[in-house]
Design a protein around this motif. Sequence first.
Motif, short mmCIF file in Angstrom:
data_model
loop_
_atom_site.label_atom_id
_atom_site.label_comp_id
_atom_site.label_asym_id
_atom_site.label_seq_id
_atom_site.Cartn_x
_atom_site.Cartn_y
_atom_site.Cartn_z
N PRO A 33 4.36 3.65 -17.02
CA PRO A 33 5.51 4.54 -16.81
C PRO A 33 5.21 5.74 -15.93
N SER A 34 3.99 6.27 -16.02
CA SER A 34 3.64 7.44 -15.22
C SER A 34 3.58 7.12 -13.73
N GLU A 35 3.37 5.85 -13.38
CA GLU A 35 3.26 5.45 -11.97
C GLU A 35 4.56 4.85 -11.43
N GLU A 36 5.50 4.58 -12.33
CA GLU A 36 6.68 3.82 -11.95
C GLU A 36 7.52 4.51 -10.88
N GLU A 37 7.90 5.76 -11.13
CA GLU A 37 8.80 6.43 -10.20
C GLU A 37 8.14 6.69 -8.84
N PRO A 38 6.92 7.24 -8.78
CA PRO A 38 6.31 7.45 -7.46
C PRO A 38 6.01 6.15 -6.72
N LEU A 39 5.72 5.07 -7.45
CA LEU A 39 5.41 3.80 -6.79
C LEU A 39 6.66 3.14 -6.22
N LEU A 40 7.73 3.08 -7.03
CA LEU A 40 8.90 2.31 -6.63
C LEU A 40 9.88 3.09 -5.76
N ARG A 41 9.73 4.41 -5.72
CA ARG A 41 10.58 5.19 -4.82
C ARG A 41 10.30 4.76 -3.38
N GLN A 42 11.34 4.42 -2.67
CA GLN A 42 11.24 3.95 -1.27
C GLN A 42 10.26 2.77 -1.17
N TRP A 43 10.38 1.85 -2.11
CA TRP A 43 9.46 0.71 -2.15
C TRP A 43 9.54 -0.12 -0.87
N GLU A 44 10.75 -0.39 -0.39
CA GLU A 44 10.88 -1.26 0.78
C GLU A 44 10.06 -0.74 1.97
N ALA A 45 10.18 0.56 2.24
CA ALA A 45 9.46 1.13 3.38
C ALA A 45 7.95 1.05 3.16
N ARG A 46 7.50 1.35 1.95
CA ARG A 46 6.06 1.32 1.67
C ARG A 46 5.53 -0.11 1.76
N SER A 47 6.32 -1.05 1.25
CA SER A 47 5.88 -2.45 1.27
C SER A 47 5.78 -2.97 2.70
N ARG A 48 6.75 -2.62 3.53
CA ARG A 48 6.70 -3.08 4.92
C ARG A 48 5.47 -2.50 5.64
N ARG A 49 5.15 -1.26 5.36
CA ARG A 49 3.95 -0.67 5.97
C ARG A 49 2.69 -1.39 5.48
#
Length: 518
Positions: A183-199
């Motif tokens: 849970p502590s990593e959920e929000e910072p990880l999944l926020r703007q996931w698409e952009a981070r994943s593409r990078r």
Amino acid sequence: MRELLALPALADGVPEVLVGGEALDARVRWAHVSDSAGVARLLDGGELLLTTGSGWPTEPEELDAFIGGLVDAGLAGLVLELGVHYRYVPAVVAEAAERRGLALVALHREVKFVALTEAVHGRIISAQTAALVARDEVRERFTGLALRGSPADFIVRQLAATLGSGVVLENLAHEVVSAEVPPSEEEPLLRQWEARSRRAHRGDAEGWLIVPVEARGLRWGHLVALPGPEHPAGRSAVLEQGATALAFGRLADAGGDEWARIGRQRLVDALLEGRFAALPNAAARLEAAGLPIAHGVQFGVVASGAEISGERADAAARALGGRALAGALAEGQAPASVLLVSLPEATRFAVDETGVLAFARSLVEEPAARERLVLSVGQAAHGLAELLASVQQARDLARVPVARGARGPVVRRADDRPLVRLVTSLRDDHRLQEHGERMLAPLIEYDLARGGDLLDVLAAMLAHPGNRTAAASASHLSRSVFYQRIALIAELLDADLDDGETLTALHLALLVRRSGSR
């Protein structure tokens, strides 16, 4: 190298690490003993070289070149035994090793190289055997999951538990299908996931391990493992086994998009049931699944009377420039689905009935199903907190009976039902709950004792004020029987059912009771 320094056979030589740090993370494939100045040409890479240095070059430039040749050959580490040829490690050797990142260890006491190589090889073989056993165990586990038809989210959960780190399953559009992260990593990880994943797919992986999920030449998505501890079977091997299990399951779906449907449905259901650590976490999950929360306007919607697929709901929302996620059946109304809809601010859905009707008609294709469709729409929301309130308004509104014979699609909006909105906003107030119990207690007790339908009759009467004929039709009763029921309700409640204030109080009590029946 770091693990080998703990071996007793090496510790007996009183080792001194002259070049360590990240150099000690080098993997050792084998141990080799040689004093030759030409040993570099005999190496295949990954060796630990044990030497006294007796055959090394004597000139500083040649020693520097000698160390460079060892590094170029892929040497994992150098162990120099002092006392036989060298009393101390030449400065040029230490400097060359430091400059090139080669692990360098000096032994201050004589050891048997044969015992040392035996210990090193034993450790390597033991690790390889453990890796083989671990791979067999992992393969058996995930093959079993595939054969049992385990859903994607369960496989992702098992992967996260096996790897000891977060795991995300995404589709080819870089939308999160399932995620198992702390849970502590959920929000910072999944926020703007698409952009981070593409990078990450372009090479900026942030330490992520990415494995495709594919079979028969078709790729459906990717598994992403976040940084975590080493696994005996190898993190890549574990993730690949999970990808294979997911691919088997996808093939069994005969091309259906079960991943997205089930993953999104469970996400919506978990949200509505309050199974999330914090609002920012839940909002990040919705955004990662493709539903915009940070911008646009959102609506909670309940579609009842016809089966609505998540794909159909999303397609209807896309036609309006937005997105939609569908949850499971709602409150025993079969068929009924809870929809989370996010649309651009300027969409007609938000401002007039034309847009809502267009959306409703897009949800079903068959004319007969379209005539049965009832759409209950909550107020416009901005952000997840307001969206949850909008969903509850829609669910409360969906419990209000529809006039018998009404032909759909029927659209009802919370904006047009102020009493429903009031009950939704005050649903947890104990005074309102007490009011509902006090007003309706005689009818509740009567229905429970005799299997009666007085509450349903009262609901029909309140839904059709001033039109007892329509109310009787909605109750599926003849007019004479309906009037008998009304008379019995008035007697049990000791109330005048023609009094406006009494009817308002009863209507409020009934809405409170039904809003509490989840």
